[in-house]
Design a protein around this motif. Structure first.
Motif, PDB file in Angstrom:
ATOM      1  N   UNK A  96       0.829  -1.208   0.000  1.00  0.00           N
ATOM      2  CA  UNK A  96       0.000   0.000   0.000  1.00  0.00           C
ATOM      3  C   UNK A  96       0.865   1.260   0.000  1.00  0.00           C
ATOM      4  N   UNK A  97       2.011   1.210   0.647  1.00  0.00           N
ATOM      5  CA  UNK A  97       2.896   2.369   0.714  1.00  0.00           C
ATOM      6  C   UNK A  97       3.607   2.622  -0.613  1.00  0.00           C
ATOM      7  N   UNK A  98       3.762   1.593  -1.434  1.00  0.00           N
ATOM      8  CA  UNK A  98       4.544   1.714  -2.662  1.00  0.00           C
ATOM      9  C   UNK A  98       3.717   1.901  -3.926  1.00  0.00           C
ATOM     10  N   UNK A  99       2.427   1.622  -3.894  1.00  0.00           N
ATOM     11  CA  UNK A  99       1.599   1.783  -5.084  1.00  0.00           C
ATOM     12  C   UNK A  99       1.101   3.225  -5.155  1.00  0.00           C
ATOM     13  N   UNK A 100       1.408   3.899  -6.252  1.00  0.00           N
ATOM     14  CA  UNK A 100       0.949   5.272  -6.440  1.00  0.00           C
ATOM     15  C   UNK A 100       0.179   5.374  -7.752  1.00  0.00           C
ATOM     16  N   UNK A 101      -0.759   6.264  -7.777  1.00  0.00           N
ATOM     17  CA  UNK A 101      -1.520   6.493  -9.001  1.00  0.00           C
ATOM     18  C   UNK A 101      -2.971   6.754  -8.667  1.00  0.00           C
ATOM     19  N   UNK A 102      -3.762   7.035  -9.624  1.00  0.00           N
ATOM     20  CA  UNK A 102      -3.365   7.005 -11.022  1.00  0.00           C
ATOM     21  C   UNK A 102      -2.559   8.242 -11.419  1.00  0.00           C
ATOM     22  N   UNK A 103      -1.612   8.018 -12.313  1.00  0.00           N
ATOM     23  CA  UNK A 103      -0.830   9.090 -12.911  1.00  0.00           C
ATOM     24  C   UNK A 103      -1.364   9.284 -14.323  1.00  0.00           C
ATOM     25  N   UNK A 104      -1.369  10.516 -14.791  1.00  0.00           N
ATOM     26  CA  UNK A 104      -1.872  10.805 -16.136  1.00  0.00           C
ATOM     27  C   UNK A 104      -0.712  11.164 -17.035  1.00  0.00           C
ATOM     28  N   UNK A 105      -0.665  10.543 -18.214  1.00  0.00           N
ATOM     29  CA  UNK A 105       0.342  10.906 -19.197  1.00  0.00           C
ATOM     30  C   UNK A 105      -0.010  12.265 -19.790  1.00  0.00           C
ATOM     31  N   UNK A 106       0.976  12.932 -20.317  1.00  0.00           N
ATOM     32  CA  UNK A 106       0.764  14.236 -20.936  1.00  0.00           C
ATOM     33  C   UNK A 106      -0.183  14.109 -22.126  1.00  0.00           C
ATOM     34  N   UNK A 107      -1.080  15.052 -22.289  1.00  0.00           N
ATOM     35  CA  UNK A 107      -2.018  14.999 -23.418  1.00  0.00           C
ATOM     36  C   UNK A 107      -1.321  15.020 -24.772  1.00  0.00           C
ATOM     37  N   UNK A 108      -0.089  15.499 -24.812  1.00  0.00           N
ATOM     38  CA  UNK A 108       0.644  15.547 -26.083  1.00  0.00           C
ATOM     39  C   UNK A 108       1.097  14.155 -26.537  1.00  0.00           C
ATOM     40  N   UNK A 109       1.044  13.176 -25.650  1.00  0.00           N
ATOM     41  CA  UNK A 109       1.413  11.802 -25.995  1.00  0.00           C
ATOM     42  C   UNK A 109       0.221  11.153 -26.682  1.00  0.00           C
ATOM     43  N   UNK A 110       0.456  10.581 -27.858  1.00  0.00           N
ATOM     44  CA  UNK A 110      -0.658   9.925 -28.538  1.00  0.00           C
ATOM     45  C   UNK A 110      -1.099   8.711 -27.724  1.00  0.00           C
ATOM     46  N   UNK A 151      -2.865   7.742 -21.488  1.00  0.00           N
ATOM     47  CA  UNK A 151      -3.706   6.965 -20.581  1.00  0.00           C
ATOM     48  C   UNK A 151      -3.284   7.227 -19.145  1.00  0.00           C
ATOM     49  N   UNK A 152      -3.920   6.569 -18.211  1.00  0.00           N
ATOM     50  CA  UNK A 152      -3.515   6.631 -16.808  1.00  0.00           C
ATOM     51  C   UNK A 152      -2.741   5.364 -16.480  1.00  0.00           C
ATOM     52  N   UNK A 153      -1.913   5.438 -15.458  1.00  0.00           N
ATOM     53  CA  UNK A 153      -1.141   4.270 -15.054  1.00  0.00           C
ATOM     54  C   UNK A 153      -0.846   4.341 -13.561  1.00  0.00           C
ATOM     55  N   UNK A 154      -0.446   3.214 -12.995  1.00  0.00           N
ATOM     56  CA  UNK A 154      -0.053   3.103 -11.601  1.00  0.00           C
ATOM     57  C   UNK A 154       1.402   2.669 -11.562  1.00  0.00           C
ATOM     58  N   UNK A 155       2.090   3.010 -10.468  1.00  0.00           N
ATOM     59  CA  UNK A 155       3.516   2.729 -10.363  1.00  0.00           C
ATOM     60  C   UNK A 155       3.856   2.182  -8.982  1.00  0.00           C
ATOM     61  N   UNK A 156       4.832   1.278  -8.959  1.00  0.00           N
ATOM     62  CA  UNK A 156       5.429   0.824  -7.703  1.00  0.00           C
ATOM     63  C   UNK A 156       6.660   1.696  -7.478  1.00  0.00           C
ATOM     64  N   UNK A 157       6.697   2.432  -6.390  1.00  0.00           N
ATOM     65  CA  UNK A 157       7.817   3.334  -6.134  1.00  0.00           C
ATOM     66  C   UNK A 157       9.078   2.594  -5.708  1.00  0.00           C
ATOM     67  N   UNK A 158       8.960   1.330  -5.375  1.00  0.00           N
ATOM     68  CA  UNK A 158      10.124   0.553  -4.969  1.00  0.00           C
ATOM     69  C   UNK A 158      10.908   0.032  -6.177  1.00  0.00           C
ATOM     70  N   UNK A 159      10.211  -0.523  -7.179  1.00  0.00           N
ATOM     71  CA  UNK A 159      10.912  -1.071  -8.348  1.00  0.00           C
ATOM     72  C   UNK A 159      10.664  -0.264  -9.623  1.00  0.00           C
TER      73      UNK A 159
END
Length: 68
Positions: free
Chosen positions: A18-32, A35-43
């Motif tokens: 729970x401490x390492x999962x972050x998101x959702x993160x949004x990609x820049x609109x300029x990227x074709x 989408x949104x994504x989640x990240x593990x801050x450890x790996x």
């Protein structure tokens, strides 16, 4: 983790995770196909599906979450 997303049945489900999962993160609109994504801050692995981060096999071998 967002409570509206159920944890996968074969999940690790630990407080460390729970401490390492972050998101959702949004990609820049300029990227074709942005989408949104989640990240593990450890790996630093990322996925567009949050539930992937709750599977032990998703993380690298040296990830703190994987070692739980």
């Amino acid at each position: 983790m967002n409570t509206s997303h159920p944890i996968a049945e074969n999940s690790i489900g630990s407080p460390t995770l729970e401490q390492h999962v972050t998101g959702p993160h949004w990609e820049l609109p300029s990227i074709s196909n942005a989408t949104t994504y989640w990240r593990c801050t450890s790996c630093n692995r990322e996925s567009i599906r949050e539930e992937d981060l709750y599977r032990p096999t998703f993380h690298t071998a040296d990830c703190e979450v994987h070692e739980c």
